[in-house]
Write a protein that holds these residues in place. Structure first.
Motif, short mmCIF file in Angstrom:
data_model
loop_
_atom_site.label_atom_id
_atom_site.label_comp_id
_atom_site.label_asym_id
_atom_site.label_seq_id
_atom_site.Cartn_x
_atom_site.Cartn_y
_atom_site.Cartn_z
N LYS A 319 0.85 -1.18 0.00
CA LYS A 319 0.00 0.00 0.00
C LYS A 319 0.89 1.24 0.00
O LYS A 319 1.79 1.38 0.83
CB LYS A 319 -0.92 0.04 1.22
N LEU A 320 0.63 2.14 -0.95
CA LEU A 320 1.37 3.39 -1.07
C LEU A 320 0.52 4.51 -0.50
O LEU A 320 -0.64 4.68 -0.88
CB LEU A 320 1.69 3.64 -2.55
N VAL A 321 1.11 5.30 0.41
CA VAL A 321 0.36 6.33 1.12
C VAL A 321 1.08 7.67 1.05
O VAL A 321 2.26 7.76 1.40
CB VAL A 321 0.17 5.94 2.61
N LYS A 322 0.39 8.70 0.58
CA LYS A 322 0.93 10.06 0.63
C LYS A 322 0.11 10.84 1.65
O LYS A 322 -0.78 11.62 1.34
CB LYS A 322 0.87 10.73 -0.75
N ASP A 323 0.46 10.59 2.90
CA ASP A 323 -0.25 11.18 4.03
C ASP A 323 0.78 11.30 5.15
O ASP A 323 1.39 10.30 5.55
CB ASP A 323 -1.42 10.28 4.45
N SER A 324 1.01 12.47 5.64
CA SER A 324 2.09 12.67 6.60
C SER A 324 1.84 11.92 7.90
O SER A 324 0.71 11.81 8.38
CB SER A 324 2.25 14.17 6.91
N ILE A 325 2.91 11.39 8.47
CA ILE A 325 2.83 10.69 9.75
C ILE A 325 2.82 11.72 10.87
O ILE A 325 3.73 12.55 10.98
CB ILE A 325 4.04 9.73 9.93
N GLY A 336 -1.98 12.09 9.21
CA GLY A 336 -2.72 13.33 9.36
C GLY A 336 -4.20 13.19 9.11
O GLY A 336 -5.01 13.95 9.67
N SER A 337 -4.60 12.22 8.29
CA SER A 337 -6.02 12.01 8.03
C SER A 337 -6.71 11.22 9.14
O SER A 337 -7.92 11.00 9.08
CB SER A 337 -6.19 11.27 6.70
N GLY A 338 -5.94 10.77 10.13
CA GLY A 338 -6.49 9.98 11.22
C GLY A 338 -6.42 8.48 11.01
O GLY A 338 -6.81 7.70 11.88
#
Length: 500
Positions: A319-325, A336-338
């Motif tokens: 799984k590739l995620v572009k969401d800051s830790i 950041g999205s929870g």
């Protein structure tokens, strides 16, 4: 200071990677100098290739050019050799030239001070086993410290509370076992893109957290494997390997044009960016295309040569995620999205700190530090990448602007080593006591480099680790052809150097 242990040699080399080893070999081969010592904080030869042993680690330059011109290697088993093969080659070069006898491992360089009265450098060192600090006096000081060994660690809240291993790729150990684990990979640069396909089939689940897209280009010939018969041909007919080396050199050097902000450069970047996008769309799941499409110019950051990473994104475990830790707790990563991701093992593929030049603790003539010198000059730089005025008898290998985004760093290493040999020869042969680059030559050369860089994408459309945020100077890239670099170092302008 006088109460601490002091020793002397004509030459002190800091760093036992490829540049330090080549320097030692050329001191012996060209000058017959054997009174030298190499200090390295690691436990073995190899520099970056000894530090980076993570799964999938390999070179992104064909092995025929990622080897020393005077010590070709017919034993590489693939076009782009693995870390193990590169390290084995480095150690073979050292053994064949008896360099090992001059190396002192687990000794860290703390700094150095020029002593005007004696015309020598006093190098401050620390034995990492005993913690004993001592000084080494040397007529010539050479820094061969590379930039890909000091991990750059992210500031992640709660990371200390994580119960599983947290490992930077440059600190990987063979005993790590990822089988059946939920793994997080932080970063999608070169090391992140190599480690993912190497471990994806072992893990239960792999989540990769990325900050910005990269330009991926397919590996030529799919990293073609050299059979035994072909390797025998390389060994028995050395001219074959030499011809391949020169072919690779010229092919890579022609790609320099893509970095310039002119009509030709624009066309080349557009063409190669389209090739990169086509490669992604043909091999990666469509849902990831937006995450893999950069918004900056191709060439602003080093491109990633890919063989397996993009295809590995189709693996159901990936799984590739572009969401800051935003938070790490004992057994998970929170973004950041929870979203909360269960994790057993965290791999930090977050790059390196370029702190190899010891700018605060290298002190030249008149008590001036290297940091002060660079502040006075407007940014990090060195004449022909190797020398600074006010720092006599001192040279950098892999110094400022010796890197390149388009060809082998070993070419730059060999050019720099040969320049140092030519310039230091009178000092080491006792025909002079001191050699120092002239102030005007250093300023003019650095200004020429930065002016040329300002006309390229290397200082433009993206932030990268090679640009000083305070001054805007790019301290990594050499903006001219490799042939230009070779001529400038092979035939130095002697009036730019002062001997005393």
């Amino acid at each position: 200071m006088e109460k601490q242990k002091r020793i002397y040699s004509d030459v002190a080399i800091i760093g036992a990677g490829l540049s330090g080893i080549d320097m030692a070999c050329q001191l012996q081969r060209q000058l017959r100098v054997s009174d030298y010592v190499i200090y390295d904080r690691a436990q073995e030869l190899g520099g970056a290739w000894a530090a980076n042993k993570y799964p999938g680690c390999s070179v992104d330059i064909p092995g025929a050019l990622y080897s020393l011109s005077w010590f070709p290697n017919p034993e590489f088993t693939s076009l782009f050799p693995s870390q193990k093969e590169i390290l084995s080659y480095i150690q073979r070069v050292a053994r064949a030239n008896h360099v090992n006898e001059h190396v002192r491992f687990q000794t860290e360089w703390k700094g150095a001070r020029w002593v005007e009265a004696s015309g020598t450098w006093l190098v401050h060192l620390c034995d990492l086993n005993t913690k004993e600090e001592f000084f080494h006096e040397a007529k010539v000081l050479i820094s061969a410290v590379g930039g890909y060994t000091n991990p750059k660690l992210p500031d992640l809240s709660g990371l200390d509370s994580f119960e599983g291993p947290v490992v930077h790729t440059a600190k990987w150990r063979d005993e790590y076992d990822l089988r059946g684990l939920n793994v997080a990979v932080v970063g999608n640069g070169c090391s992140g893109s190599q480690v993912v396909p190497a471990v994806i089939n072992d893990v239960n689940r792999l989540t990769q957290f990325i900050q910005s897209p990269q330009y991926y280009v397919p590996m030529p010939m799919g990293n073609y494997r050299f059979g035994k018969a072909l390797r025998v041909c390389f060994s028995c007919i050395p001219l074959t390997l030499l011809l391949i080396r020169w072919l690779v050199f010229w092919i890579l050097d022609t790609s320099l044009g893509q970095f310039y902000n002119n009509s030709k450069g624009d066309r080349l970047r557009v063409k190669r960016a389209l090739c990169s996008r086509k490669y992604i769309e043909e091999n990666a799941p469509e849902r990831y295309w937006p995450l893999l499409t950069p918004g900056y110019d191709l060439g602003c950051r080093r491109r990633i040569l890919d063989n397996d990473y993009i295809r590995s994104l189709r693996n159901p475990r990936m799984k590739l995620v572009k969401d800051s830790i935003t938070q790490v707790d004992s057994k998970s990563v929170i973004t950041g999205s929870g979203e909360k991701y269960p994790v057993d093992f965290i791999i930090l593929a977050t790059g390196f700190e370029f702190s190899q030049w010891k700018a605060d603790s290298v002190i030249g003539r008149g008590g001036k530090t290297l940091k002060q010198h660079w502040e006075d000059h407007g940014g990090i730089g060195a004449y022909k990448t190797v020398a600074m005025n006010e720092f006599p008898n001192m040279f950098y290998l892999l110094g400022p602007n010796s890197g390149s985004g388009h060809t082998s760093v070993l070419f730059a290493i060999e050019c720099s080593v040969n320049l140092v040999i030519r310039i230091a020869r009178p000092v080491l042969q006792r025909q002079a006591s001191i050699v120092e680059v002239c102030k005007g030559a250093e300023i003019a050369w650095c200004d020429t480099i930065q002016t040329a860089l300002s006309k390229t994408v290397l200082t433009g459309s993206c932030s990268n680790q090679y640009t000083d945020p305070k001054t805007g100077w790019n301290f990594f890239s050499y903006p001219f052809s490799s042939l230009n670099f070779w001529i400038g170092t092979r035939f130095p302008t002697m009036k730019h150097w002062e001997y005393r």
